[in-house]
Design an enzyme around this catalytic site. Structure first.
Site, mmCIF file in Angstrom:
data_model
loop_
_atom_site.group_PDB
_atom_site.id
_atom_site.type_symbol
_atom_site.label_atom_id
_atom_site.label_comp_id
_atom_site.label_asym_id
_atom_site.label_seq_id
_atom_site.Cartn_x
_atom_site.Cartn_y
_atom_site.Cartn_z
ATOM 1 N N LYS A 11 5.360 -8.027 -27.241
ATOM 2 C CA LYS A 11 4.790 -8.478 -28.518
ATOM 3 C C LYS A 11 4.649 -10.002 -28.509
ATOM 4 C CE LYS A 11 6.234 -4.473 -31.190
ATOM 5 N NZ LYS A 11 6.535 -3.959 -32.558
ATOM 6 N N TYR A 51 -1.848 2.141 -33.535
ATOM 7 C CA TYR A 51 -0.937 2.418 -34.654
ATOM 8 C C TYR A 51 -1.510 3.464 -35.609
ATOM 9 C CZ TYR A 51 2.445 -1.221 -33.383
ATOM 10 O OH TYR A 51 3.417 -1.961 -32.755
ATOM 11 N N PHE A 59 2.279 -1.984 -44.765
ATOM 12 C CA PHE A 59 2.489 -3.117 -43.859
ATOM 13 C C PHE A 59 1.588 -3.081 -42.623
ATOM 14 C CE2 PHE A 59 5.721 0.165 -43.046
ATOM 15 C CZ PHE A 59 5.517 0.429 -41.708
ATOM 16 N N ARG A 94 13.795 3.384 -25.046
ATOM 17 C CA ARG A 94 14.060 3.259 -26.481
ATOM 18 C C ARG A 94 15.526 2.887 -26.730
ATOM 19 N NH1 ARG A 94 9.741 3.223 -30.254
ATOM 20 N NH2 ARG A 94 11.512 3.357 -31.663
ATOM 21 N N THR A 100 14.476 -0.386 -34.641
ATOM 22 C CA THR A 100 13.214 -1.057 -34.965
ATOM 23 C C THR A 100 13.457 -2.413 -35.619
ATOM 24 O OG1 THR A 100 12.114 1.084 -35.240
ATOM 25 C CG2 THR A 100 11.077 -0.825 -36.300
ATOM 26 N N ARG A 111 16.000 -5.708 -28.604
ATOM 27 C CA ARG A 111 15.630 -6.158 -29.947
ATOM 28 C C ARG A 111 16.792 -6.896 -30.614
ATOM 29 N NH1 ARG A 111 12.031 -0.901 -31.851
ATOM 30 N NH2 ARG A 111 10.010 -1.714 -31.154
ATOM 31 N N ASN A 124 9.827 -7.719 -33.376
ATOM 32 C CA ASN A 124 10.920 -7.057 -32.675
ATOM 33 C C ASN A 124 10.692 -6.967 -31.165
ATOM 34 O OD1 ASN A 124 8.999 -5.078 -32.689
ATOM 35 N ND2 ASN A 124 10.138 -3.634 -33.951
ATOM 36 N N HIS A 127 7.178 -3.279 -27.770
ATOM 37 C CA HIS A 127 6.813 -1.918 -28.161
ATOM 38 C C HIS A 127 7.106 -0.977 -27.013
ATOM 39 C CE1 HIS A 127 4.439 1.583 -29.432
ATOM 40 N NE2 HIS A 127 4.081 1.644 -28.160
ATOM 41 N N GLU A 138 -0.974 6.711 -25.947
ATOM 42 C CA GLU A 138 -0.978 5.247 -25.844
ATOM 43 C C GLU A 138 -1.372 4.780 -24.442
ATOM 44 O OE1 GLU A 138 2.954 4.101 -27.093
ATOM 45 O OE2 GLU A 138 2.635 4.802 -29.143
HETATM 46 P P1 IDP Z 1 9.064 1.364 -33.436
HETATM 47 O O1 IDP Z 1 8.301 0.176 -32.906
HETATM 48 O O2 IDP Z 1 10.548 1.157 -33.360
HETATM 49 O O3 IDP Z 1 8.617 2.672 -32.810
HETATM 50 P P2 IDP Z 1 7.558 2.189 -35.813
HETATM 51 O O4 IDP Z 1 8.163 2.866 -36.999
HETATM 52 O O5 IDP Z 1 6.720 3.013 -34.879
HETATM 53 O O6 IDP Z 1 8.761 1.468 -34.994
HETATM 54 O O7 IDP Z 1 6.700 0.975 -36.362
HETATM 55 C C1 IDP Z 1 5.837 0.264 -35.505
HETATM 56 C C2 IDP Z 1 6.021 -1.237 -35.728
HETATM 57 O O8 IDP Z 1 5.632 -1.567 -37.056
HETATM 58 C C3 IDP Z 1 7.466 -1.712 -35.603
HETATM 59 O O9 IDP Z 1 7.842 -1.981 -34.274
HETATM 60 C C4 IDP Z 1 7.454 -2.956 -36.438
HETATM 61 O O10 IDP Z 1 6.896 -4.046 -35.684
HETATM 62 C C5 IDP Z 1 6.481 -2.597 -37.562
HETATM 63 N N1 IDP Z 1 7.161 -2.088 -38.754
HETATM 64 C C6 IDP Z 1 7.829 -0.914 -38.886
HETATM 65 N N2 IDP Z 1 8.323 -0.769 -40.133
HETATM 66 C C7 IDP Z 1 7.965 -1.886 -40.812
HETATM 67 C C8 IDP Z 1 8.166 -2.353 -42.164
HETATM 68 O O11 IDP Z 1 8.806 -1.694 -42.999
HETATM 69 N N3 IDP Z 1 7.631 -3.562 -42.483
HETATM 70 C C9 IDP Z 1 6.916 -4.315 -41.584
HETATM 71 N N4 IDP Z 1 6.705 -3.918 -40.314
HETATM 72 C C10 IDP Z 1 7.218 -2.719 -39.930
HETATM 73 MG MG MG Z 2 6.870 3.786 -32.935
#
Ligand code: IDP
Ligand code: MG
Length: 150
Positions: A11, A51, A59, A94, A100, A111, A124, A127, A138
């Protein structure tokens, strides 16, 4: 045990901090093979597909802006993308990433160590695909079949 492939994206926070190599090294050291690698310039359309499962979330637009480097003063919309392959690669990676939200990620995870802890869940560090189905979708989005080692 399952031989799996997973998509890794560095990222913009990681790119800006020049931590791409360090993060990749930590993932490679899990015993995974790097079977595809590229530096690429992204578009909004690519992120909307990537996404797709966040469609409708309030968001999503901020996440796309962040992923395009708009918060990080990068000179372009670059992303470093990798495919890693190995036994249980998806769950291993993971686990190495942690939660996350970097504030909730264990301190020995990527992270937890490299994510932004200014209450900003977006930043974070990295990905990684969450499921076998997501990984297949993906990887096909980011790489042509001939760009991946057999
Ligand atoms: P992941 O990356 O751990 O799989 P996901 O739920 O798939 O998490 O969400 C994708 C990305 O969206 C996250 O890595 C984070 O950068 C962002 N994200 C997730 N939840 C939130 C939120 O509540 N607010 C802002 N950004 C979020
Ligand atoms: Mg995810």
């Amino acid at each position: 045990m399952h031989m799996e492939q997973t998509l890794i994206l560095m990222k913009p926070d990681t790119i800006e901090k020049h931590l791409t190599g360090l993060v990749l090294s930590r993932l490679e050291a899990l015993g995974l093979e790097i079977v595809a690698a590229k530096a690429t310039v992204t578009t909004r359309a690519l992120w909307e597909e990537h996404y797709a499962n966040l469609k409708g979330k309030p968001f999503l637009n901020s996440v796309i802006d962040f992923m395009m480097g708009n918060f990080n003063h990068l000179p372009d919309h670059r992303i470093y993308a990798f495919v890693l392959r190995g036994e249980n690669a998806i769950s291993k990676v993971r686990a190495a990433l942690g939660a996350t939200n970097p504030e909730q990620a264990d301190p020995w995870t990527l992270r937890g160590q490299f994510g932004c802890i200014k209450n900003d869940v977006m930043q974070n560090a990295v990905h990684a695909s969450g499921t076998v189905e997501d990984a297949a979708r993906e990887i096909a989005l980011w790489f042509k079949p001939e760009e991946i080692l057999p």
